[in-house]
Design a protein around this motif. Structure first.
Motif, PDB file in Angstrom:
ATOM      1  N   ALA A 254       0.827  -1.213   0.000  1.00  0.00           N
ATOM      2  CA  ALA A 254       0.000   0.000   0.000  1.00  0.00           C
ATOM      3  C   ALA A 254       0.859   1.259   0.000  1.00  0.00           C
ATOM      4  CB  ALA A 254      -0.935  -0.002   1.211  1.00  0.00           C
ATOM      5  N   ALA A 255       1.940   1.261   0.789  1.00  0.00           N
ATOM      6  CA  ALA A 255       2.831   2.429   0.840  1.00  0.00           C
ATOM      7  C   ALA A 255       3.520   2.643  -0.500  1.00  0.00           C
ATOM      8  CB  ALA A 255       3.860   2.247   1.956  1.00  0.00           C
ATOM      9  N   ALA A 256       3.989   1.559  -1.116  1.00  0.00           N
ATOM     10  CA  ALA A 256       4.647   1.673  -2.420  1.00  0.00           C
ATOM     11  C   ALA A 256       3.657   2.162  -3.477  1.00  0.00           C
ATOM     12  CB  ALA A 256       5.243   0.329  -2.823  1.00  0.00           C
ATOM     13  N   ALA A 257       2.439   1.635  -3.432  1.00  0.00           N
ATOM     14  CA  ALA A 257       1.433   2.048  -4.411  1.00  0.00           C
ATOM     15  C   ALA A 257       1.070   3.519  -4.254  1.00  0.00           C
ATOM     16  CB  ALA A 257       0.180   1.182  -4.268  1.00  0.00           C
ATOM     17  N   ALA A 258       1.144   4.038  -3.031  1.00  0.00           N
ATOM     18  CA  ALA A 258       0.825   5.441  -2.792  1.00  0.00           C
ATOM     19  C   ALA A 258       1.954   6.378  -3.216  1.00  0.00           C
ATOM     20  CB  ALA A 258       0.506   5.659  -1.310  1.00  0.00           C
ATOM     21  N   LYS A 450       7.470   9.729   7.216  1.00  0.00           N
ATOM     22  CA  LYS A 450       6.120   9.835   7.774  1.00  0.00           C
ATOM     23  C   LYS A 450       5.681   8.473   8.311  1.00  0.00           C
ATOM     24  CE  LYS A 450       2.410  12.525   8.324  1.00  0.00           C
ATOM     25  NZ  LYS A 450       2.467  13.767   9.139  1.00  0.00           N
ATOM     26  N   HIS A 451       5.131   8.455   9.501  1.00  0.00           N
ATOM     27  CA  HIS A 451       4.625   7.223  10.092  1.00  0.00           C
ATOM     28  C   HIS A 451       3.343   6.777   9.388  1.00  0.00           C
ATOM     29  CE1 HIS A 451       6.804   7.191  14.213  1.00  0.00           C
ATOM     30  NE2 HIS A 451       7.496   7.918  13.357  1.00  0.00           N
ATOM     31  N   VAL A 452       3.202   5.468   9.204  1.00  0.00           N
ATOM     32  CA  VAL A 452       1.998   4.910   8.602  1.00  0.00           C
ATOM     33  C   VAL A 452       1.501   3.747   9.451  1.00  0.00           C
ATOM     34  CG1 VAL A 452       2.566   5.614   6.237  1.00  0.00           C
ATOM     35  CG2 VAL A 452       3.336   3.387   7.088  1.00  0.00           C
ATOM     36  N   LYS A 453       0.238   3.429   9.295  1.00  0.00           N
ATOM     37  CA  LYS A 453      -0.375   2.302  10.012  1.00  0.00           C
ATOM     38  C   LYS A 453      -1.413   1.655   9.105  1.00  0.00           C
ATOM     39  CE  LYS A 453      -3.803   5.355  12.208  1.00  0.00           C
ATOM     40  NZ  LYS A 453      -4.346   5.844  13.503  1.00  0.00           N
ATOM     41  N   LEU A 454      -1.977   0.541   9.537  1.00  0.00           N
ATOM     42  CA  LEU A 454      -3.020  -0.140   8.778  1.00  0.00           C
ATOM     43  C   LEU A 454      -4.248  -0.262   9.676  1.00  0.00           C
ATOM     44  CD1 LEU A 454      -3.071  -1.450   5.874  1.00  0.00           C
ATOM     45  CD2 LEU A 454      -2.974  -3.641   7.056  1.00  0.00           C
ATOM     46  N   GLY A 455      -5.063   0.795   9.674  1.00  0.00           N
ATOM     47  CA  GLY A 455      -6.224   0.812  10.550  1.00  0.00           C
ATOM     48  C   GLY A 455      -5.845   1.118  11.989  1.00  0.00           C
ATOM     49  N   ASP A 463      -0.471   5.555  18.117  1.00  0.00           N
ATOM     50  CA  ASP A 463       0.360   6.287  17.161  1.00  0.00           C
ATOM     51  C   ASP A 463      -0.526   7.322  16.471  1.00  0.00           C
ATOM     52  OD1 ASP A 463       2.300   7.178  15.460  1.00  0.00           O
ATOM     53  OD2 ASP A 463       2.869   5.213  14.696  1.00  0.00           O
ATOM     54  N   ALA A 464      -0.695   8.450  17.142  1.00  0.00           N
ATOM     55  CA  ALA A 464      -1.658   9.450  16.678  1.00  0.00           C
ATOM     56  C   ALA A 464      -1.276  10.062  15.349  1.00  0.00           C
ATOM     57  CB  ALA A 464      -1.802  10.555  17.734  1.00  0.00           C
ATOM     58  N   VAL A 465       0.022  10.137  15.063  1.00  0.00           N
ATOM     59  CA  VAL A 465       0.450  10.848  13.857  1.00  0.00           C
ATOM     60  C   VAL A 465       0.546   9.932  12.637  1.00  0.00           C
ATOM     61  CG1 VAL A 465       1.718  12.528  15.215  1.00  0.00           C
ATOM     62  CG2 VAL A 465       2.920  10.526  14.329  1.00  0.00           C
ATOM     63  N   ALA A 466       0.420   8.622  12.828  1.00  0.00           N
ATOM     64  CA  ALA A 466       0.558   7.702  11.701  1.00  0.00           C
ATOM     65  C   ALA A 466      -0.614   7.860  10.740  1.00  0.00           C
ATOM     66  CB  ALA A 466       0.638   6.263  12.197  1.00  0.00           C
ATOM     67  N   VAL A 467      -0.303   7.833   9.441  1.00  0.00           N
ATOM     68  CA  VAL A 467      -1.323   7.966   8.412  1.00  0.00           C
ATOM     69  C   VAL A 467      -1.859   6.575   8.078  1.00  0.00           C
ATOM     70  CG1 VAL A 467      -1.806   8.786   6.073  1.00  0.00           C
ATOM     71  CG2 VAL A 467      -0.129   9.972   7.490  1.00  0.00           C
ATOM     72  N   ASP A 468      -3.164   6.454   8.026  1.00  0.00           N
ATOM     73  CA  ASP A 468      -3.815   5.155   7.820  1.00  0.00           C
ATOM     74  C   ASP A 468      -3.740   4.749   6.346  1.00  0.00           C
ATOM     75  OD1 ASP A 468      -5.374   2.902   7.843  1.00  0.00           O
ATOM     76  OD2 ASP A 468      -7.071   3.815   8.889  1.00  0.00           O
ATOM     77  N   LEU A 469      -3.075   3.628   6.070  1.00  0.00           N
ATOM     78  CA  LEU A 469      -2.923   3.154   4.704  1.00  0.00           C
ATOM     79  C   LEU A 469      -4.194   2.550   4.132  1.00  0.00           C
ATOM     80  CD1 LEU A 469       0.617   1.512   5.001  1.00  0.00           C
ATOM     81  CD2 LEU A 469       0.038   3.589   3.733  1.00  0.00           C
ATOM     82  N   THR A 471      -6.809   4.204   3.945  1.00  0.00           N
ATOM     83  CA  THR A 471      -7.483   5.387   3.386  1.00  0.00           C
ATOM     84  C   THR A 471      -6.565   6.005   2.322  1.00  0.00           C
ATOM     85  OG1 THR A 471      -6.509   7.048   4.860  1.00  0.00           O
ATOM     86  CG2 THR A 471      -8.402   5.780   5.705  1.00  0.00           C
ATOM     87  N   PRO A 472      -7.063   6.985   1.555  1.00  0.00           N
ATOM     88  CA  PRO A 472      -6.192   7.657   0.572  1.00  0.00           C
ATOM     89  C   PRO A 472      -5.242   8.689   1.182  1.00  0.00           C
ATOM     90  CG  PRO A 472      -8.561   7.840   0.000  1.00  0.00           C
ATOM     91  CD  PRO A 472      -8.467   7.396   1.413  1.00  0.00           C
ATOM     92  N   LYS A 473      -5.200   8.817   2.490  1.00  0.00           N
ATOM     93  CA  LYS A 473      -4.480   9.915   3.128  1.00  0.00           C
ATOM     94  C   LYS A 473      -2.979   9.904   2.842  1.00  0.00           C
ATOM     95  CE  LYS A 473      -7.988  11.916   5.148  1.00  0.00           C
ATOM     96  NZ  LYS A 473      -8.416  13.263   4.713  1.00  0.00           N
ATOM     97  N   PHE A 474      -2.360   8.727   2.804  1.00  0.00           N
ATOM     98  CA  PHE A 474      -0.922   8.721   2.565  1.00  0.00           C
ATOM     99  C   PHE A 474      -0.607   9.105   1.120  1.00  0.00           C
ATOM    100  CE2 PHE A 474       3.223   6.526   1.800  1.00  0.00           C
ATOM    101  CZ  PHE A 474       3.977   7.347   2.614  1.00  0.00           C
ATOM    102  N   LYS A 475      -1.425   8.657   0.198  1.00  0.00           N
ATOM    103  CA  LYS A 475      -1.230   9.075  -1.192  1.00  0.00           C
ATOM    104  C   LYS A 475      -1.397  10.587  -1.320  1.00  0.00           C
ATOM    105  CE  LYS A 475      -2.522   8.168  -5.986  1.00  0.00           C
ATOM    106  NZ  LYS A 475      -2.462   9.578  -6.356  1.00  0.00           N
ATOM    107  N   GLU A 476      -2.376  11.146  -0.601  1.00  0.00           N
ATOM    108  CA  GLU A 476      -2.567  12.592  -0.626  1.00  0.00           C
ATOM    109  C   GLU A 476      -1.336  13.301  -0.043  1.00  0.00           C
ATOM    110  OE1 GLU A 476      -6.191  13.130   1.516  1.00  0.00           O
ATOM    111  OE2 GLU A 476      -7.430  12.205  -0.030  1.00  0.00           O
ATOM    112  N   PHE A 477      -0.750  12.724   1.003  1.00  0.00           N
ATOM    113  CA  PHE A 477       0.476  13.272   1.594  1.00  0.00           C
ATOM    114  C   PHE A 477       1.600  13.262   0.569  1.00  0.00           C
ATOM    115  CE2 PHE A 477       4.532  12.428   3.753  1.00  0.00           C
ATOM    116  CZ  PHE A 477       4.604  13.496   4.632  1.00  0.00           C
ATOM    117  N   VAL A 478       1.799  12.131  -0.095  1.00  0.00           N
ATOM    118  CA  VAL A 478       2.859  12.018  -1.097  1.00  0.00           C
ATOM    119  C   VAL A 478       2.625  13.001  -2.236  1.00  0.00           C
ATOM    120  CG1 VAL A 478       3.918  10.495  -2.812  1.00  0.00           C
ATOM    121  CG2 VAL A 478       3.363   9.605  -0.533  1.00  0.00           C
ATOM    122  N   ASP A 479       1.388  13.053  -2.729  1.00  0.00           N
ATOM    123  CA  ASP A 479       1.078  13.961  -3.844  1.00  0.00           C
ATOM    124  C   ASP A 479       1.356  15.416  -3.468  1.00  0.00           C
ATOM    125  OD1 ASP A 479       0.324  11.805  -5.360  1.00  0.00           O
ATOM    126  OD2 ASP A 479      -1.835  12.107  -5.124  1.00  0.00           O
TER     127      ASP A 479
END
Length: 509
Positions: A254-258, A450-455, A463-469, A471-479
């Motif tokens: 998911a992280a690579a795809a984002a 950036k920290h990421v999590k899965l749900g 881990d309050a700051v981790a972006v949920d993979l 959702t589209p949030k990490f892709k939005e961060f990368v973009d």
């Protein structure tokens, strides 16, 4: 049937893109670069996995088994009506419904129904899987049909080599002509649905050519207008995989795809890193009743790291780890790491840091949370032998208040890099959102973490700051960060192609 779709959903959930490839065996598939498929769900028909590794292969004919054995079983899952089995692979069984003159008018009716069967027109079954994936993801999917040339005389992809199919030439021509009829019929049925089907080829109904697909996918990965980005974006998984390899794979894919360039993990030697009192203290988790039960379960084994190495190579991303102690450092050397990270957590463990500085010659990422300028001076005087030193501005509060992000420190590290080219400015984002990271790029950062999590999981460390993979949030961060880098552009002042003079001066001779 729910269990059937659940197992397919587990495969599909390892990808964050809304792109699905259905792979046939036509020669036009040879013109599509293998990197195009990375990061997206791939469904192969018969033994088309011989062209490119697939996630799911569908077949009903016994001859396909020979082709799959020849390829070495390159799919993660097989759906078949035969007695096929493959070591270490998931196999689902479904009925095969042979096409007859009497049943031909029912094919499209079955396509729109909920029950699943393997049709003679195999791509209909593949498209049905794509429809279910779209429903499970809750958003439209784009499906690219690759290797469907509908031209019997063109033969097969060069990757196929030996053809195990027993078809006579006239029988093959009839079947392929029939497939084209059903394909056009399917395009009509799927209008205004959650599937956008695009044929890749040179036919009148093709949406784009193989080269066009290469440019669309790989050009997007490289950036707008083919820009190659300088800033590496690191997806920090921490221990949010919980030691579960299936969960780990989902997160990496998911992280690579984002759009992440790098996957980061952690490694620590539990018995030496924590005190006996810490390890024996009560802690409630699915792994036991003590903190030791929890921490041991989170640690990845050498087999897990070898799996990560293979997967990241397949996906075209790098990986490295935060290594928190000497036993873990010595453990990680078996993977010949190109980069190691020394996190803020151990900034006071100067004996270990000094050991790494004296024995490791490749790139070091050094996070500077909870430290001041005296630590910076010590680091610069100590880490003199590594080929690169990533100075990573960080604040160790989770989340970091905006007033404490201090992105200006990144600009300071950039100034240091002018004097010592080994130094690479970097920023570890423990703040919410993308703004501080985008500003860090403007300040000169060439690595953003950036920290990421899965749900969300109730029993795990919060881990309050981790972006949920999920959702589209990490892709939005990368973009957002890619756009920031485009906006920053070059430091060299020049006339751009977009500029023109409204009033052009005429010089006298």
């Amino acid at each position: 049937m729910d269990a059937f779709w659940s197992r397919i959903a587990d495969i599909a959930s390892t990808y964050a893109t809304d792109t699905i490839f259905i792979l046939g065996k036509g020669p036009s598939a040879d013109a599509v670069k293998k990197e195009v498929y990375q990061g997206s769900l791939v469904i192969a028909l018969n033994d088309a996995e011989r062209i490119a590794p697939a996630d799911i292969s569908i077949f009903h004919a016994d001859w396909v088994k020979q082709g799959l054995a020849a390829s070495g079983y390159r799919s993660r899952m097989y759906i078949t009506s035969t007695d096929f089995s493959a070591p270490g692979r998931d196999v689902l069984h479904a009925p095969h419904l042979a096409l007859s003159q009497e049943s031909s008018d029912l094919v499209m009716q079955r396509f729109l129904a909920e029950d699943f069967a393997i049709e003679d027109i195999l791509f209909l079954s593949a498209l049905k899987i794509a429809r279910i994936v779209a429903q499970q993801r809750g958003r439209p999917q784009t499906v690219y049909m690759v290797g469907f040339d509908f031209t019997p005389s063109a033969g097969y992809s060069a990757s196929i080599g030996t053809d195990f199919a027993p078809h006579l030439s006239d029988e093959r021509e009839a079947k392929i002509s029939l497939q084209e009829f059903y394909f056009l019929n399917t395009l009509y049925f799927l209008q205004n649905t959650d599937l956008s089907v695009k044929h890749v080829g040179t036919r009148a109904f093709s949406a784009l050519s193989p080269d066009g697909l290469n440019r669309l996918v790989l050009g997007a990965a490289a950036g707008k207008d083919g820009v190659r980005y300088q800033t590496q974006i690191v997806a920090e998984l921490t221990t949010n995989h919980f030691g579960d390899r299936v969960r780990l794979e989902k997160m990496i894919r998911a992280a690579a795809a984002a759009g992440a360039d790098v996957i980061k993990l952690q490694k620590r030697d539990v018995p030496s890193f924590y005190t006996k009192e810490q390890l024996t203290s009560p802690y409630r988790s699915p792994f036991g009743s003590t903190f030791a039960d929890y921490r041991y379960a989170l640690e990845l084994s050498s087999e897990d790291f070898a799996f990560v190495d293979r997967l990241c190579t397949e996906l075209g991303v790098e990986w490295f780890a935060s290594i928190l102690d000497k036993p873990s450092f010595e453990f990680m050397l078996q993977f010949s790491p190109r980069i190691v990270k020394l996190p803020s957590t151990i900034s006071e463990h100067t004996d270990y840091l000094d050991f790494v500085a004296g024995s490791y010659r490749k790139a070091v990422v050094l996070s500077t949370g909870m430290t001041d300028q005296s630590y910076e001076r010590w680091v610069l005087a100590t880490f003199t032998r590594c080929e690169k030193l990533y100075m990573m501005q960080a604040n160790s509060a989770y989340p970091t208040p905006l007033t404490d992000c201090n992105v200006g420190v990144v600009r300071h590290y950039q100034a240091l890099s002018f004097k010592d080219p080994r130094i690479v400015p970097a920023y570890s984002s423990h703040d919410f959102g993308w703004k501080a990271s985008a500003m860090a790029i403007a300040a000169g950062a060439r690595m953003i973490e950036k920290h990421v999590k899965l749900g969300n999981t109730e029993w795990a460390h919060f881990d309050a700051v981790a972006v949920d993979l999920t959702t589209p949030k990490f892709k939005e961060f990368v973009d957002a960060l890619r756009e920031a880098e485009l906006i920053v552009g070059s430091e060299e002042k020049q006339v751009n192609a977009s500029e023109h003079h409204k009033y052009r001066r005429t010089y006298a001779a």
